[in-house]
Scaffold this motif. Structure first.
Motif, PDB file in Angstrom:
ATOM      1  N   ARG A 275       0.844  -1.196   0.000  1.00  0.00           N
ATOM      2  CA  ARG A 275       0.000   0.000   0.000  1.00  0.00           C
ATOM      3  C   ARG A 275       0.878   1.245   0.000  1.00  0.00           C
ATOM      4  O   ARG A 275       2.075   1.200   0.280  1.00  0.00           O
ATOM      5  N   ASP A 276       0.252   2.359  -0.340  1.00  0.00           N
ATOM      6  CA  ASP A 276       0.922   3.670  -0.330  1.00  0.00           C
ATOM      7  C   ASP A 276       2.173   3.692  -1.201  1.00  0.00           C
ATOM      8  O   ASP A 276       3.147   4.391  -0.898  1.00  0.00           O
ATOM      9  N   ALA A 277       2.160   2.939  -2.297  1.00  0.00           N
ATOM     10  CA  ALA A 277       3.327   2.922  -3.191  1.00  0.00           C
ATOM     11  C   ALA A 277       3.414   4.242  -3.938  1.00  0.00           C
ATOM     12  O   ALA A 277       2.414   4.745  -4.459  1.00  0.00           O
ATOM     13  N   LYS A 278       4.604   4.783  -3.993  1.00  0.00           N
ATOM     14  CA  LYS A 278       4.804   6.050  -4.704  1.00  0.00           C
ATOM     15  C   LYS A 278       6.168   6.065  -5.366  1.00  0.00           C
ATOM     16  O   LYS A 278       7.161   5.574  -4.815  1.00  0.00           O
ATOM     17  N   VAL A 279       6.212   6.611  -6.566  1.00  0.00           N
ATOM     18  CA  VAL A 279       7.470   6.799  -7.278  1.00  0.00           C
ATOM     19  C   VAL A 279       8.118   8.068  -6.751  1.00  0.00           C
ATOM     20  O   VAL A 279       7.533   9.148  -6.811  1.00  0.00           O
ATOM     21  N   VAL A 280       9.322   7.942  -6.205  1.00  0.00           N
ATOM     22  CA  VAL A 280       9.982   9.098  -5.600  1.00  0.00           C
ATOM     23  C   VAL A 280      11.111   9.644  -6.469  1.00  0.00           C
ATOM     24  O   VAL A 280      11.601  10.745  -6.223  1.00  0.00           O
ATOM     25  N   ASP A 281      11.518   8.879  -7.484  1.00  0.00           N
ATOM     26  CA  ASP A 281      12.594   9.365  -8.347  1.00  0.00           C
ATOM     27  C   ASP A 281      12.580   8.585  -9.651  1.00  0.00           C
ATOM     28  O   ASP A 281      12.353   7.368  -9.662  1.00  0.00           O
ATOM     29  N   VAL A 282      12.816   9.283 -10.754  1.00  0.00           N
ATOM     30  CA  VAL A 282      13.054   8.660 -12.061  1.00  0.00           C
ATOM     31  C   VAL A 282      14.261   9.373 -12.668  1.00  0.00           C
ATOM     32  O   VAL A 282      14.249  10.598 -12.817  1.00  0.00           O
ATOM     33  N   THR A 283      15.302   8.612 -12.994  1.00  0.00           N
ATOM     34  CA  THR A 283      16.543   9.205 -13.475  1.00  0.00           C
ATOM     35  C   THR A 283      17.114   8.358 -14.599  1.00  0.00           C
ATOM     36  O   THR A 283      17.193   7.128 -14.479  1.00  0.00           O
ATOM     37  N   GLU A 284      17.531   9.003 -15.672  1.00  0.00           N
ATOM     38  CA  GLU A 284      18.230   8.303 -16.737  1.00  0.00           C
ATOM     39  C   GLU A 284      19.661   8.008 -16.300  1.00  0.00           C
ATOM     40  O   GLU A 284      20.339   8.864 -15.736  1.00  0.00           O
ATOM     41  N   THR A 285      20.101   6.796 -16.557  1.00  0.00           N
ATOM     42  CA  THR A 285      21.469   6.414 -16.223  1.00  0.00           C
ATOM     43  C   THR A 285      22.415   6.965 -17.283  1.00  0.00           C
ATOM     44  O   THR A 285      22.197   6.772 -18.485  1.00  0.00           O
ATOM     45  N   THR A 286      23.453   7.638 -16.842  1.00  0.00           N
ATOM     46  CA  THR A 286      24.405   8.267 -17.755  1.00  0.00           C
ATOM     47  C   THR A 286      25.769   7.602 -17.641  1.00  0.00           C
ATOM     48  O   THR A 286      26.048   6.845 -16.704  1.00  0.00           O
ATOM     49  N   THR A 287      26.621   7.928 -18.613  1.00  0.00           N
ATOM     50  CA  THR A 287      27.980   7.407 -18.581  1.00  0.00           C
ATOM     51  C   THR A 287      28.835   8.103 -17.531  1.00  0.00           C
ATOM     52  O   THR A 287      30.004   7.741 -17.349  1.00  0.00           O
ATOM     53  N   GLY A 288      28.285   9.094 -16.838  1.00  0.00           N
ATOM     54  CA  GLY A 288      28.957   9.632 -15.666  1.00  0.00           C
ATOM     55  C   GLY A 288      28.725   8.769 -14.445  1.00  0.00           C
ATOM     56  O   GLY A 288      29.570   8.698 -13.548  1.00  0.00           O
ATOM     57  N   GLU A 289      27.586   8.080 -14.410  1.00  0.00           N
ATOM     58  CA  GLU A 289      27.236   7.250 -13.251  1.00  0.00           C
ATOM     59  C   GLU A 289      27.743   5.820 -13.398  1.00  0.00           C
ATOM     60  O   GLU A 289      28.058   5.170 -12.407  1.00  0.00           O
ATOM     61  N   GLN A 290      27.833   5.330 -14.613  1.00  0.00           N
ATOM     62  CA  GLN A 290      28.315   3.973 -14.871  1.00  0.00           C
ATOM     63  C   GLN A 290      29.325   4.027 -16.001  1.00  0.00           C
ATOM     64  O   GLN A 290      28.993   4.385 -17.134  1.00  0.00           O
ATOM     65  N   ARG A 291      30.582   3.647 -15.707  1.00  0.00           N
ATOM     66  CA  ARG A 291      31.624   3.736 -16.714  1.00  0.00           C
ATOM     67  C   ARG A 291      32.814   2.864 -16.321  1.00  0.00           C
ATOM     68  O   ARG A 291      32.949   2.462 -15.170  1.00  0.00           O
ATOM     69  N   SER A 292      33.660   2.569 -17.306  1.00  0.00           N
ATOM     70  CA  SER A 292      34.897   1.848 -17.031  1.00  0.00           C
ATOM     71  C   SER A 292      35.850   2.752 -16.256  1.00  0.00           C
ATOM     72  O   SER A 292      35.872   3.970 -16.460  1.00  0.00           O
ATOM     73  N   THR A 293      36.630   2.148 -15.361  1.00  0.00           N
ATOM     74  CA  THR A 293      37.642   2.885 -14.606  1.00  0.00           C
ATOM     75  C   THR A 293      38.883   2.011 -14.486  1.00  0.00           C
ATOM     76  O   THR A 293      38.906   0.865 -14.953  1.00  0.00           O
ATOM     77  N   ASP A 294      39.894   2.531 -13.829  1.00  0.00           N
ATOM     78  CA  ASP A 294      41.111   1.758 -13.606  1.00  0.00           C
ATOM     79  C   ASP A 294      40.860   0.567 -12.691  1.00  0.00           C
ATOM     80  O   ASP A 294      41.664  -0.369 -12.649  1.00  0.00           O
ATOM     81  N   TRP A 295      39.733   0.587 -11.953  1.00  0.00           N
ATOM     82  CA  TRP A 295      39.388  -0.505 -11.042  1.00  0.00           C
ATOM     83  C   TRP A 295      38.323  -1.438 -11.624  1.00  0.00           C
ATOM     84  O   TRP A 295      37.944  -2.413 -10.984  1.00  0.00           O
ATOM     85  N   MET A 296      37.819  -1.112 -12.828  1.00  0.00           N
ATOM     86  CA  MET A 296      36.869  -1.966 -13.536  1.00  0.00           C
ATOM     87  C   MET A 296      37.115  -1.740 -15.021  1.00  0.00           C
ATOM     88  O   MET A 296      36.560  -0.831 -15.624  1.00  0.00           O
ATOM     89  N   ARG A 297      37.963  -2.572 -15.602  1.00  0.00           N
ATOM     90  CA  ARG A 297      38.520  -2.293 -16.926  1.00  0.00           C
ATOM     91  C   ARG A 297      37.761  -2.973 -18.062  1.00  0.00           C
ATOM     92  O   ARG A 297      38.237  -2.974 -19.195  1.00  0.00           O
ATOM     93  N   PHE A 298      36.589  -3.526 -17.767  1.00  0.00           N
ATOM     94  CA  PHE A 298      35.798  -4.162 -18.812  1.00  0.00           C
ATOM     95  C   PHE A 298      34.861  -3.139 -19.448  1.00  0.00           C
ATOM     96  O   PHE A 298      34.795  -1.984 -19.036  1.00  0.00           O
ATOM     97  N   ASN A 299      34.109  -3.588 -20.447  1.00  0.00           N
ATOM     98  CA  ASN A 299      33.130  -2.716 -21.083  1.00  0.00           C
ATOM     99  C   ASN A 299      32.098  -2.241 -20.074  1.00  0.00           C
ATOM    100  O   ASN A 299      31.745  -2.957 -19.133  1.00  0.00           O
ATOM    101  N   SER A 300      31.606  -1.028 -20.299  1.00  0.00           N
ATOM    102  CA  SER A 300      30.588  -0.469 -19.418  1.00  0.00           C
ATOM    103  C   SER A 300      29.549   0.247 -20.267  1.00  0.00           C
ATOM    104  O   SER A 300      29.440   0.010 -21.476  1.00  0.00           O
TER     105      SER A 300
END
Length: 330
Positions: A275-300
């Motif tokens: 009950r009382d379900a509500k959407v509190v946020d909707v956000t597009e995922t960007t390549t600033g939030e998910q990306r390859s780094t020196d600690w995760m060198r695979f595709n992103s």
């Protein structure tokens, strides 16, 4: 191969479950851990154990757990040898996907800026102080530490990925006996009708489930009456009743089943008894939030989007958009 002394790590939480009257769950976990770590250990278990053992033992470590980067500090600077051992141990636990973390002077820039998700979710939560929390699909436990830093009494994360467990233990070995634990199990391994958690988080899990309604019912069964569900998942635009089921992959991920519209997601929650379900946020995922780094060198993410139209995945589906919904168990 080096063996993992799982009893040393898990006996405190298992004893706590026994004390809460959850002996059957605790005994089931003991059986699962015996099989997972003694009878049929993962082929990389020895490598991960060596990586954790390489991390230097340091006195008087303090954890800053309510900061964007979960941070470990000590008053005395690390020696050159300690710094080298720290770097070697942490890199032995790559890839680091959820974070960020700061181990003294070493910053782990993880694939995901999980702190951005926390910043979107946290303003809408009930006060976490004194609450017992379950984090489903917790990864390396980044959000578990943030929940404890926000005042939770006890946090249990579950995720079957064993690399995540050893990344979690890299932190816990420094912060000591705090009531935060990661159990390497699946949601379906939990007993039915636990009803012991004040808040249950499921962030980035629903779209991986073949039956999203069954997942919602499983989540509801973990909550006490009046408990709060925090659900974050991929969504698409569309009317109530609409959901996208990819033909095969979505953003190169094979195990994506249903991406509902926000109105459909709310209907699913209503039909499963919340009950009382509500959407509190909707956000597009960007390549600033998910990306390859020196600690995760695979595709992103940048590799999973259409290079001619980054608003779409390489398969031609709408690009990733995530909604957070909060609901209550009656």
């Amino acid at each position: 191969m080096k063996t993992f002394d799982w009893k040393r790590y898990f006996n405190p939480v298992l004893s706590e479950l026994d004390a809460q009257g959850l002996q059957d769950w605790a005994e089931s976990l003991r059986t699962q851990f015996t099989h997972k770590f003694e009878e049929a250990p993962h082929g990389d278990l020895g490598r991960w154990l060596r990586a954790v053992d390489t991390l230097p033992r340091l006195p008087d470590v303090r954890g800053q757990l309510n900061a964007p980067a979960v941070t470990l500090e000590t008053a005395q600077a690390l020696t050159e040898t300690e710094q080298q051992d720290l770097e070697a141990g942490l890199r032995g636990l790559m890839p680091w996907r959820k974070g960020p973390f700061r181990f003294f002077d070493t910053f782990i820039d993880t694939e995901w800026r999980s702190d951005w998700k926390w910043d979107r979710v946290a303003p809408h939560l009930s006060d976490l102080k004194g609450r017992q929390i379950l984090d489903v699909g917790c990864g390396s436990g980044y959000h578990c530490w943030r929940m404890y830093g926000a005042g939770a009494r006890r946090v249990i994360g579950i995720d079957p990925g064993l690399l995540f467990l050893f990344q979690f233990l890299a932190v816990k070995n420094y912060v000591g006996e705090v009531p935060v634990d990661l159990l390497p199990v699946r949601m379906e391994d939990l007993p039915t009708n636990l009803e012991i958690f004040d808040t249950t988080f499921s962030m980035g899990v629903l779209y991986h489930r073949r039956s999203p309604l069954d997942h919602l019912l499983e989540l509801k069964s973990t909550l006490r009456r009046g408990g709060e569900l925090v659900l974050e998942t991929l969504v698409v635009d569309g009317p109530e009743g609409y959901s996208l089921m990819p033909e095969d992959r979505y953003g190169q991920m094979r195990n994506v089943w249903f991406l509902p519209s926000c109105d459909t997601l709310l209907r699913w929650l209503q039909r499963t008894g919340f009950r009382d379900a509500k959407v509190v946020d909707v956000t597009e995922t960007t390549t600033g939030e998910q990306r390859s780094t020196d600690w995760m060198r695979f595709n992103s993410l940048q590799d999973f989007l259409d290079p001619e139209d980054p608003s779409k995945t390489v398969e031609g589906y709408p690009g990733p958009k995530r909604a957070t919904v909060i609901a209550t168990k009656p």
